[in-house]
Structures are given as structure tokens and as C-alpha cells.
Design a protein around this motif. Structure first.
Motif, PDB file in Angstrom:
ATOM      1  N   GLY A 194      17.535 -58.555 -59.145  1.00  0.00           N
ATOM      2  CA  GLY A 194      17.482 -57.492 -60.142  1.00  0.00           C
ATOM      3  C   GLY A 194      17.008 -56.146 -59.639  1.00  0.00           C
ATOM      4  O   GLY A 194      17.064 -55.161 -60.373  1.00  0.00           O
ATOM      5  N   VAL A 195      16.530 -56.076 -58.413  1.00  0.00           N
ATOM      6  CA  VAL A 195      16.063 -54.809 -57.847  1.00  0.00           C
ATOM      7  C   VAL A 195      17.129 -54.245 -56.923  1.00  0.00           C
ATOM      8  O   VAL A 195      17.663 -54.963 -56.074  1.00  0.00           O
ATOM      9  CB  VAL A 195      14.736 -54.983 -57.082  1.00  0.00           C
ATOM     10  N   VAL A 196      17.455 -52.968 -57.096  1.00  0.00           N
ATOM     11  CA  VAL A 196      18.514 -52.328 -56.330  1.00  0.00           C
ATOM     12  C   VAL A 196      17.917 -51.541 -55.160  1.00  0.00           C
ATOM     13  O   VAL A 196      16.954 -50.785 -55.327  1.00  0.00           O
ATOM     14  CB  VAL A 196      19.345 -51.376 -57.225  1.00  0.00           C
ATOM     15  N   TYR A 197      18.524 -51.738 -53.994  1.00  0.00           N
ATOM     16  CA  TYR A 197      18.139 -51.000 -52.791  1.00  0.00           C
ATOM     17  C   TYR A 197      19.385 -50.250 -52.317  1.00  0.00           C
ATOM     18  O   TYR A 197      20.396 -50.865 -51.994  1.00  0.00           O
ATOM     19  CB  TYR A 197      17.660 -51.944 -51.692  1.00  0.00           C
ATOM     20  N   LYS A 198      19.303 -48.937 -52.294  1.00  0.00           N
ATOM     21  CA  LYS A 198      20.475 -48.146 -51.909  1.00  0.00           C
ATOM     22  C   LYS A 198      20.118 -47.229 -50.757  1.00  0.00           C
ATOM     23  O   LYS A 198      19.107 -46.535 -50.778  1.00  0.00           O
ATOM     24  CB  LYS A 198      20.990 -47.329 -53.102  1.00  0.00           C
ATOM     25  N   ARG A 199      20.967 -47.234 -49.735  1.00  0.00           N
ATOM     26  CA  ARG A 199      20.823 -46.349 -48.591  1.00  0.00           C
ATOM     27  C   ARG A 199      22.093 -45.513 -48.495  1.00  0.00           C
ATOM     28  O   ARG A 199      23.194 -46.051 -48.591  1.00  0.00           O
ATOM     29  CB  ARG A 199      20.652 -47.143 -47.289  1.00  0.00           C
ATOM     30  N   ARG A 200      21.951 -44.232 -48.271  1.00  0.00           N
ATOM     31  CA  ARG A 200      23.155 -43.433 -48.128  1.00  0.00           C
ATOM     32  C   ARG A 200      22.946 -42.332 -47.102  1.00  0.00           C
ATOM     33  O   ARG A 200      21.840 -41.857 -46.885  1.00  0.00           O
ATOM     34  CB  ARG A 200      23.598 -42.850 -49.461  1.00  0.00           C
ATOM     35  N   ARG A 201      24.055 -41.939 -46.514  1.00  0.00           N
ATOM     36  CA  ARG A 201      24.019 -40.953 -45.440  1.00  0.00           C
ATOM     37  C   ARG A 201      25.145 -39.952 -45.616  1.00  0.00           C
ATOM     38  O   ARG A 201      26.273 -40.323 -45.962  1.00  0.00           O
ATOM     39  CB  ARG A 201      24.167 -41.675 -44.099  1.00  0.00           C
ATOM     40  N   LEU A 202      24.837 -38.703 -45.398  1.00  0.00           N
ATOM     41  CA  LEU A 202      25.819 -37.634 -45.542  1.00  0.00           C
ATOM     42  C   LEU A 202      26.879 -37.719 -44.450  1.00  0.00           C
ATOM     43  O   LEU A 202      26.570 -37.951 -43.283  1.00  0.00           O
ATOM     44  CB  LEU A 202      25.105 -36.290 -45.479  1.00  0.00           C
ATOM     45  N   GLU A 219      23.311 -46.135 -68.060  1.00  0.00           N
ATOM     46  CA  GLU A 219      22.504 -46.801 -67.043  1.00  0.00           C
ATOM     47  C   GLU A 219      21.106 -46.192 -67.027  1.00  0.00           C
ATOM     48  O   GLU A 219      20.941 -44.976 -66.889  1.00  0.00           O
ATOM     49  CB  GLU A 219      23.158 -46.654 -65.669  1.00  0.00           C
ATOM     50  N   LEU A 220      20.121 -47.043 -67.210  1.00  0.00           N
ATOM     51  CA  LEU A 220      18.725 -46.628 -67.179  1.00  0.00           C
ATOM     52  C   LEU A 220      18.135 -47.075 -65.852  1.00  0.00           C
ATOM     53  O   LEU A 220      18.157 -48.266 -65.521  1.00  0.00           O
ATOM     54  CB  LEU A 220      17.958 -47.251 -68.348  1.00  0.00           C
ATOM     55  N   LYS A 221      17.619 -46.120 -65.090  1.00  0.00           N
ATOM     56  CA  LYS A 221      17.050 -46.415 -63.770  1.00  0.00           C
ATOM     57  C   LYS A 221      15.543 -46.204 -63.859  1.00  0.00           C
ATOM     58  O   LYS A 221      15.083 -45.101 -64.136  1.00  0.00           O
ATOM     59  CB  LYS A 221      17.671 -45.505 -62.713  1.00  0.00           C
ATOM     60  N   ARG A 279      14.903 -49.384 -56.969  1.00  0.00           N
ATOM     61  CA  ARG A 279      14.615 -49.279 -58.391  1.00  0.00           C
ATOM     62  C   ARG A 279      15.373 -50.356 -59.158  1.00  0.00           C
ATOM     63  O   ARG A 279      16.240 -51.034 -58.618  1.00  0.00           O
ATOM     64  CB  ARG A 279      15.033 -47.906 -58.921  1.00  0.00           C
ATOM     65  N   LYS A 280      15.039 -50.484 -60.429  1.00  0.00           N
ATOM     66  CA  LYS A 280      15.776 -51.358 -61.321  1.00  0.00           C
ATOM     67  C   LYS A 280      16.827 -50.530 -62.047  1.00  0.00           C
ATOM     68  O   LYS A 280      16.545 -49.417 -62.498  1.00  0.00           O
ATOM     69  CB  LYS A 280      14.829 -52.005 -62.333  1.00  0.00           C
ATOM     70  N   GLU A 281      18.023 -51.068 -62.141  1.00  0.00           N
ATOM     71  CA  GLU A 281      19.108 -50.383 -62.837  1.00  0.00           C
ATOM     72  C   GLU A 281      19.588 -51.279 -63.975  1.00  0.00           C
ATOM     73  O   GLU A 281      20.058 -52.390 -63.743  1.00  0.00           O
ATOM     74  CB  GLU A 281      20.254 -50.069 -61.874  1.00  0.00           C
ATOM     75  N   ILE A 282      19.448 -50.785 -65.197  1.00  0.00           N
ATOM     76  CA  ILE A 282      19.784 -51.572 -66.384  1.00  0.00           C
ATOM     77  C   ILE A 282      20.973 -50.906 -67.064  1.00  0.00           C
ATOM     78  O   ILE A 282      20.921 -49.713 -67.381  1.00  0.00           O
ATOM     79  CB  ILE A 282      18.579 -51.650 -67.339  1.00  0.00           C
ATOM     80  N   LYS A 283      22.020 -51.676 -67.300  1.00  0.00           N
ATOM     81  CA  LYS A 283      23.262 -51.103 -67.814  1.00  0.00           C
ATOM     82  C   LYS A 283      23.545 -51.545 -69.242  1.00  0.00           C
ATOM     83  O   LYS A 283      23.197 -52.649 -69.661  1.00  0.00           O
ATOM     84  CB  LYS A 283      24.427 -51.501 -66.897  1.00  0.00           C
TER      85      LYS A 283
END
Length: 245
Positions: free
Chosen positions: A91-99, A197-199, A8-12
């Protein structure tokens, strides 16, 4: 919560408390509270000993990456925590997360290293894709926990489009040690500021863009870890240098 991937795009935006209240009254009809609408955020950022990742990020390249541990309760508590890779390209954010489980998390802090080998094993805690990304990152850099950041968050989603998220982060502070008590945290700012922050999956919706324009609210570049490095870490480093001169 479980594993997640986001694109997504994250605008601060950096707001004074006065601006925050003015803006919120103008746009609150477009949002509803998120499932978790108010919560604390605890984050540990990893970097090289000479802060290579954040120094490169502050140069604003087309591509940058960060590695962090995140929890929504103190790390000392036996709750859920995540390991996250956050990448940004044009400008495009890619986030991966793991518990992560609590015992693995404690092992990571105790060793003062990146993460125990078993976390990087694609057949146990980490999915194949996230495991590959972590192995790639740690093969290129020797990373260690560098700073603990804390803040309180208000979270909302779009009234008509739940893919639009809006967050307000306040009480930003940092710890000189990774597992320090909340009372030992140091404030980011001399005067209170709020990070909005607007996502969004695509462009900012027109009604919101018009509200922002009317209140003269403009996007800016703001990295919490970057701000810490430039304005807190460097300042403390200079003070310590003067003391030992």
C-alpha cells in the motif's frame, strides 16, 4: 523541475461529475491550488510484449512495479520529460524519477526499445540509485512502449499541510501509437468519470475522512494502465479477432 523521489500512500476514488462537484464544495476550504494547478499529463507505459508487468499488477501482489515515461507537454515538443520507476509495497508507493533531455527521449521512441544505453549509465543521466533500479528491472524483463495515455489534471495541496496532495484526472484517453495526435486519442469511458487521488504521508486526516463518509465516497483500486489493458486493449483484441475469424 528536476529529479525527485517520493514515498507516500496514494488512495484513489472513481467519481461521477455530479459526485465530484458535491464533494469539492464540501472540502475545498482544506486545499489550495498547487504550484502547477492545471496541466495535461502524457504517459507512455513500458511492458513486455505479453504485458507481464500489468498482468501481475492486476493480481494485487504485495509488491509490484511499473516503468513509464512522463511529460507535461506533448512528447513531440522540446520540453521536460521524465523516466519513472513506480513501486508499491503493501500500500505504500515509492516513486523515483529522472529528467530526460529531448534528444534522448526521441532516441528511445525511435528505437522502440526501453531506453538507449547511455541513459542507464550511472555517470551521465541517471543517478546511482535510479540507474541501479532501472538496470535491475531491464535485466529481468524485455520491455517496450505499450500504450500512450493522456489526461487533464487539477492539482491541490493541503491548506495546512503541503505534504497532502489531491488531484483530479479527467478526459482520460489512450493512443494506439506512442506519438499519435491528440485528435486520434480514444476515450477510456463511455460516460465521463473523474479519478480522484489523495496522496498522504500517513493516514487520511479526520475532517476529510468524515466528508468522504458523509458523501458515501469510498476508496477503490484503479490503475490507468490496468484499466486500459482490461477494458480497452482486450476489447480491441477481441474485435480484431472476430474480424479475422
Amino acid at each position: 523541475m528536476s529529479d525527485h523521489s517520493f514515498t507516500r500512500k496514494e488512495i484513489k476514488y472513481v467519481l461521477t461529475p455530479k459526485k465530484f462537484h458535491q464533494l469539492w464544495w464540501s472540502m475545498k476550504e482544506y486545499f489550495v491550488p498547487d504550484t502547477y494547478s492545471q496541466y495535461p499529463v502524457h504517459t507512455v507505459y513500458y511492458d513486455t510484449l505479453d504485458h507481464q508487468l500489468i498482468r501481475r499488477s492486476l493480481e494485487k501482489p504485495k509488491y509490484k512495479e511499473k516503468l513509464r515515461l512522463r511529460s507535461y507537454q506533448p512528447f513531440a515538443d522540446k520540453g521536460e520529460s521524465f523516466i519513472e520507476i513506480k513501486k508499491k509495497y503493501q500500500g505504500v508507493v515509492y516513486k523515483r524519477r529522472r529528467l530526460l533531455d529531448y534528444h534522448t527521449l526521441v532516441g528511445a521512441f525511435a528505437s522502440k526499445a526501453l531506453i538507449p544505453e547511455e541513459i542507464r549509465d550511472e555517470n551521465t543521466y541517471i543517478s546511482r540509485q535510479i540507474g541501479a533500479e532501472i538496470r535491475d528491472l531491464t535485466a529481468r524483463y524485455e520491455l517496450y512502449p505499450q500504450v500512450y495515455l493522456y489526461y487533464d489534471r487539477l492539482a491541490y495541496v493541503g491548506q495546512e499541510d503541503s505534504e497532502i496532495r489531491l488531484t483530479f484526472d479527467h478526459n482520460l484517453s489512450y493512443g494506439e501509437t506512442i506519438l499519435c495526435d491528440k485528435e486520434a486519442l480514444q476515450p477510456f469511458f463511455e460516460k465521463p468519470l473523474i479519478i480522484m487521488e489523495l496522496k498522504v504521508p500517513e493516514a487520511i486526516p479526520v475532517p476529510l475522512a468524515e466528508i468522504f463518509s458523509r458523501h458515501e465516497i469510498y476508496p477503490g483500486s484503479f490503475s490507468k494502465y490496468g484499466y486500459y489493458y482490461q477494458n480497452c486493449y482486450q476489447k480491441e483484441k477481441q474485435v480484431k479477432g472476430v474480424r479475422h475469424a
